[in-house]
Design a protein around this motif. Structure first.
Motif, PDB file in Angstrom:
ATOM      1  N   LEU A 157      -3.014  12.427  -5.193  1.00  0.00           N
ATOM      2  CA  LEU A 157      -2.494  12.158  -3.855  1.00  0.00           C
ATOM      3  C   LEU A 157      -3.599  11.614  -2.951  1.00  0.00           C
ATOM      4  O   LEU A 157      -3.385  10.653  -2.203  1.00  0.00           O
ATOM      5  N   LEU A 158      -4.790  12.186  -3.047  1.00  0.00           N
ATOM      6  CA  LEU A 158      -5.912  11.704  -2.238  1.00  0.00           C
ATOM      7  C   LEU A 158      -6.279  10.271  -2.620  1.00  0.00           C
ATOM      8  O   LEU A 158      -6.583   9.447  -1.750  1.00  0.00           O
ATOM      9  N   MET A 159      -6.253   9.962  -3.911  1.00  0.00           N
ATOM     10  CA  MET A 159      -6.579   8.605  -4.357  1.00  0.00           C
ATOM     11  C   MET A 159      -5.559   7.592  -3.836  1.00  0.00           C
ATOM     12  O   MET A 159      -5.911   6.456  -3.486  1.00  0.00           O
ATOM     13  N   ILE A 160      -4.295   7.998  -3.767  1.00  0.00           N
ATOM     14  CA  ILE A 160      -3.261   7.125  -3.200  1.00  0.00           C
ATOM     15  C   ILE A 160      -3.518   6.911  -1.712  1.00  0.00           C
ATOM     16  O   ILE A 160      -3.379   5.807  -1.189  1.00  0.00           O
ATOM     17  N   MET A 161      -3.912   7.970  -1.014  1.00  0.00           N
ATOM     18  CA  MET A 161      -4.227   7.850   0.417  1.00  0.00           C
ATOM     19  C   MET A 161      -5.355   6.849   0.661  1.00  0.00           C
ATOM     20  O   MET A 161      -5.377   6.158   1.682  1.00  0.00           O
ATOM     21  N   GLY A 162      -6.297   6.773  -0.271  1.00  0.00           N
ATOM     22  CA  GLY A 162      -7.425   5.868  -0.118  1.00  0.00           C
ATOM     23  C   GLY A 162      -7.230   4.507  -0.763  1.00  0.00           C
ATOM     24  O   GLY A 162      -8.155   3.688  -0.774  1.00  0.00           O
ATOM     25  N   GLY A 163      -6.048   4.264  -1.315  1.00  0.00           N
ATOM     26  CA  GLY A 163      -5.793   2.985  -1.965  1.00  0.00           C
ATOM     27  C   GLY A 163      -6.547   2.804  -3.266  1.00  0.00           C
ATOM     28  O   GLY A 163      -6.686   1.685  -3.765  1.00  0.00           O
ATOM     29  N   LEU A 164      -7.030   3.898  -3.835  1.00  0.00           N
ATOM     30  CA  LEU A 164      -7.746   3.848  -5.113  1.00  0.00           C
ATOM     31  C   LEU A 164      -6.795   4.015  -6.289  1.00  0.00           C
ATOM     32  O   LEU A 164      -7.167   3.798  -7.438  1.00  0.00           O
ATOM     33  N   GLU A 165      -5.581   4.431  -5.990  1.00  0.00           N
ATOM     34  CA  GLU A 165      -4.500   4.524  -6.972  1.00  0.00           C
ATOM     35  C   GLU A 165      -3.253   3.997  -6.290  1.00  0.00           C
ATOM     36  O   GLU A 165      -3.032   4.263  -5.102  1.00  0.00           O
ATOM     37  N   ARG A 166      -2.460   3.214  -6.990  1.00  0.00           N
ATOM     38  CA  ARG A 166      -1.245   2.662  -6.400  1.00  0.00           C
ATOM     39  C   ARG A 166      -0.049   3.563  -6.681  1.00  0.00           C
ATOM     40  O   ARG A 166       0.154   4.015  -7.803  1.00  0.00           O
ATOM     41  N   ALA A 204       6.172   4.202  -6.428  1.00  0.00           N
ATOM     42  CA  ALA A 204       7.277   3.926  -5.509  1.00  0.00           C
ATOM     43  C   ALA A 204       6.968   4.604  -4.183  1.00  0.00           C
ATOM     44  O   ALA A 204       6.104   5.470  -4.089  1.00  0.00           O
ATOM     45  N   GLY A 205       7.686   4.188  -3.138  1.00  0.00           N
ATOM     46  CA  GLY A 205       7.459   4.746  -1.826  1.00  0.00           C
ATOM     47  C   GLY A 205       6.536   3.871  -0.993  1.00  0.00           C
ATOM     48  O   GLY A 205       6.141   2.773  -1.415  1.00  0.00           O
ATOM     49  N   ARG A 206       6.189   4.361   0.185  1.00  0.00           N
ATOM     50  CA  ARG A 206       5.381   3.577   1.118  1.00  0.00           C
ATOM     51  C   ARG A 206       4.199   4.397   1.630  1.00  0.00           C
ATOM     52  O   ARG A 206       4.355   5.570   1.973  1.00  0.00           O
ATOM     53  N   VAL A 207       3.030   3.766   1.681  1.00  0.00           N
ATOM     54  CA  VAL A 207       1.824   4.406   2.193  1.00  0.00           C
ATOM     55  C   VAL A 207       1.268   3.537   3.315  1.00  0.00           C
ATOM     56  O   VAL A 207       0.967   2.363   3.118  1.00  0.00           O
ATOM     57  N   THR A 208       1.137   4.123   4.503  1.00  0.00           N
ATOM     58  CA  THR A 208       0.578   3.424   5.648  1.00  0.00           C
ATOM     59  C   THR A 208      -0.689   4.141   6.088  1.00  0.00           C
ATOM     60  O   THR A 208      -0.668   5.365   6.282  1.00  0.00           O
ATOM     61  N   ASP A 239       0.187  -1.306   6.055  1.00  0.00           N
ATOM     62  CA  ASP A 239       1.038  -0.938   4.923  1.00  0.00           C
ATOM     63  C   ASP A 239       0.279  -1.218   3.634  1.00  0.00           C
ATOM     64  O   ASP A 239       0.198  -2.361   3.175  1.00  0.00           O
ATOM     65  N   MET A 240      -0.280  -0.173   3.048  1.00  0.00           N
ATOM     66  CA  MET A 240      -1.123  -0.336   1.858  1.00  0.00           C
ATOM     67  C   MET A 240      -0.327  -0.776   0.634  1.00  0.00           C
ATOM     68  O   MET A 240      -0.883  -1.386  -0.282  1.00  0.00           O
ATOM     69  N   THR A 241       0.950  -0.474   0.609  1.00  0.00           N
ATOM     70  CA  THR A 241       1.756  -0.821  -0.557  1.00  0.00           C
ATOM     71  C   THR A 241       1.963  -2.329  -0.673  1.00  0.00           C
ATOM     72  O   THR A 241       2.360  -2.830  -1.726  1.00  0.00           O
ATOM     73  N   ARG A 242       1.697  -3.070   0.400  1.00  0.00           N
ATOM     74  CA  ARG A 242       1.856  -4.528   0.379  1.00  0.00           C
ATOM     75  C   ARG A 242       0.520  -5.253   0.172  1.00  0.00           C
ATOM     76  O   ARG A 242       0.485  -6.480   0.153  1.00  0.00           O
ATOM     77  N   MET A 243      -0.569  -4.508   0.019  1.00  0.00           N
ATOM     78  CA  MET A 243      -1.892  -5.126  -0.058  1.00  0.00           C
ATOM     79  C   MET A 243      -2.317  -5.370  -1.501  1.00  0.00           C
ATOM     80  O   MET A 243      -1.982  -4.595  -2.410  1.00  0.00           O
ATOM     81  N   ASP A 244      -3.108  -6.439  -1.699  1.00  0.00           N
ATOM     82  CA  ASP A 244      -3.717  -6.642  -3.010  1.00  0.00           C
ATOM     83  C   ASP A 244      -5.045  -5.881  -3.050  1.00  0.00           C
ATOM     84  O   ASP A 244      -5.456  -5.252  -2.073  1.00  0.00           O
ATOM     85  N   GLU A 245      -5.732  -5.931  -4.193  1.00  0.00           N
ATOM     86  CA  GLU A 245      -6.945  -5.129  -4.371  1.00  0.00           C
ATOM     87  C   GLU A 245      -8.050  -5.512  -3.381  1.00  0.00           C
ATOM     88  O   GLU A 245      -8.775  -4.652  -2.873  1.00  0.00           O
ATOM     89  N   ASP A 246      -8.195  -6.798  -3.100  1.00  0.00           N
ATOM     90  CA  ASP A 246      -9.224  -7.237  -2.152  1.00  0.00           C
ATOM     91  C   ASP A 246      -8.927  -6.724  -0.747  1.00  0.00           C
ATOM     92  O   ASP A 246      -9.834  -6.295  -0.019  1.00  0.00           O
ATOM     93  N   GLN A 247      -7.672  -6.768  -0.350  1.00  0.00           N
ATOM     94  CA  GLN A 247      -7.293  -6.276   0.975  1.00  0.00           C
ATOM     95  C   GLN A 247      -7.507  -4.769   1.084  1.00  0.00           C
ATOM     96  O   GLN A 247      -7.971  -4.267   2.118  1.00  0.00           O
ATOM     97  N   LEU A 248      -7.193  -4.053   0.015  1.00  0.00           N
ATOM     98  CA  LEU A 248      -7.418  -2.609   0.009  1.00  0.00           C
ATOM     99  C   LEU A 248      -8.909  -2.293   0.103  1.00  0.00           C
ATOM    100  O   LEU A 248      -9.313  -1.366   0.816  1.00  0.00           O
ATOM    101  N   ARG A 292     -12.840   5.897  10.439  1.00  0.00           N
ATOM    102  CA  ARG A 292     -11.826   6.655  11.175  1.00  0.00           C
ATOM    103  C   ARG A 292     -11.191   7.719  10.275  1.00  0.00           C
ATOM    104  O   ARG A 292     -10.698   8.742  10.759  1.00  0.00           O
ATOM    105  N   LEU A 293     -11.194   7.467   8.969  1.00  0.00           N
ATOM    106  CA  LEU A 293     -10.562   8.367   8.006  1.00  0.00           C
ATOM    107  C   LEU A 293     -11.574   8.720   6.923  1.00  0.00           C
ATOM    108  O   LEU A 293     -12.109   7.834   6.256  1.00  0.00           O
ATOM    109  N   LEU A 294     -11.846  10.019   6.764  1.00  0.00           N
ATOM    110  CA  LEU A 294     -12.792  10.503   5.766  1.00  0.00           C
ATOM    111  C   LEU A 294     -12.033  11.306   4.722  1.00  0.00           C
ATOM    112  O   LEU A 294     -11.351  12.279   5.050  1.00  0.00           O
ATOM    113  N   LEU A 295     -12.124  10.882   3.462  1.00  0.00           N
ATOM    114  CA  LEU A 295     -11.437  11.537   2.349  1.00  0.00           C
ATOM    115  C   LEU A 295     -12.468  12.174   1.430  1.00  0.00           C
ATOM    116  O   LEU A 295     -13.452  11.520   1.051  1.00  0.00           O
ATOM    117  N   ALA A 296     -12.260  13.434   1.057  1.00  0.00           N
ATOM    118  CA  ALA A 296     -13.227  14.141   0.205  1.00  0.00           C
ATOM    119  C   ALA A 296     -12.494  14.853  -0.921  1.00  0.00           C
ATOM    120  O   ALA A 296     -11.583  15.648  -0.681  1.00  0.00           O
TER     121      ALA A 296
END
Length: 234
Positions: A51-60, A63-67, A72-81, A163-167
């Motif tokens: 779940l944390l990796m999805i929050m950071g865009g390190l795992e796609r 289904a569903g939407r992550v903002t 909207d991270m679900t619409r981004m390619d790897e470079d944008q992420l 702005r967002l710190l994930l650990a």
């Protein structure tokens, strides 16, 4: 009402296994407010780190939407992420992930250089001082203890002022004394820079330092409760 800095809507994750797809997360929906501190807890295999990796865009998400950070991270390619993480997120891993051929100073300065900061090394030196490692700036990871390496990783994550710190289990590979020191530094860095903090932990003491605890079980949210810290603040 202020928009959440992080929002997940009906997020699922399925990974391919030897016997076919394995469902890791099932319909996760949650929001994280700007400035909040949030702990993700649960038994091993409950989906916390995924779940944390999805929050950071390190795992796609499957289904569903992550903002996150208004995007909207679900619409981004790897470079944008990668750019989104570079410009607005800091990530701290259990296993440090320092670059072995770089000194502590170079490890901390690298994300700043990639973001185009001309004062990258000056800021990196200041962050190392802030975590008590100014005297180790020229040392390589192999020359440092686990606790020191995690301090460098914290300095690297916080140097760009995210702005967002994930650990992810930031104290998992450390003894009790070093783990306690890292906890204090983590919250100090969060307070100094005003970041939102989301962390995965098995430590009840660390979870109780946060405003809110979200408990996962078998890839689902089983409970979400404010801690005594949050209640006292209110």
């Amino acid at each position: 009402m202020t928009k959440p800095i992080l929002s997940l809507q009906d997020v699922t994750l399925a990974l391919e296994g030897n016997a076919g797809p394995v469902e890791i997360l099932h319909g996760i929906s949650m929001e994280v407010a700007e400035g909040e501190t949030l702990a993700l807890v649960g038994p091993s295999g409950s989906g916390k780190s995924s779940l944390l990796m999805i929050m950071g865009g390190l795992e796609r998400a499957s289904a569903g939407r992550v903002t996150a950070l208004g995007e909207d991270m679900t619409r981004m390619d790897e470079d944008q992420l990668a750019r989104l993480r570079r410009d607005g997120m800091g990530v701290v891993f259990q296993s440090f992930h320092l670059i072995p051929t770089m000194t502590a100073l170079e490890n901390v300065a690298t994300p700043l250089e990639l973001a185009g900061h001309k004062d990258a090394f000056e800021r990196a030196a200041a962050e190392l001082e802030a975590v008590g490692l100014g005297h180790r700036a020229d040392h390589y990871p192999v020359q440092m203890s686990g606790g020191e390496q995690q301090r460098v990783a914290l300095a690297r994550a916080s140097a760009p002022r995210p702005r967002l710190l994930l650990a992810d289990e930031p104290t998992g590979n450390l003894d009790a004394a070093n783990g306690d020191a890292i906890i204090e530094l983590l919250f100090d860095l969060r307070d100094r820079h005003g970041a939102t903090l989301v962390l995965v932990t098995h430590s009840n003491a660390l979870a109780q330092r946060c405003n809110r605890v979200v408990r996962l079980h078998d890839g689902r949210i089983s409970a979400a409760t404010p801690t005594a810290t949050k209640a006292a603040a209110e």
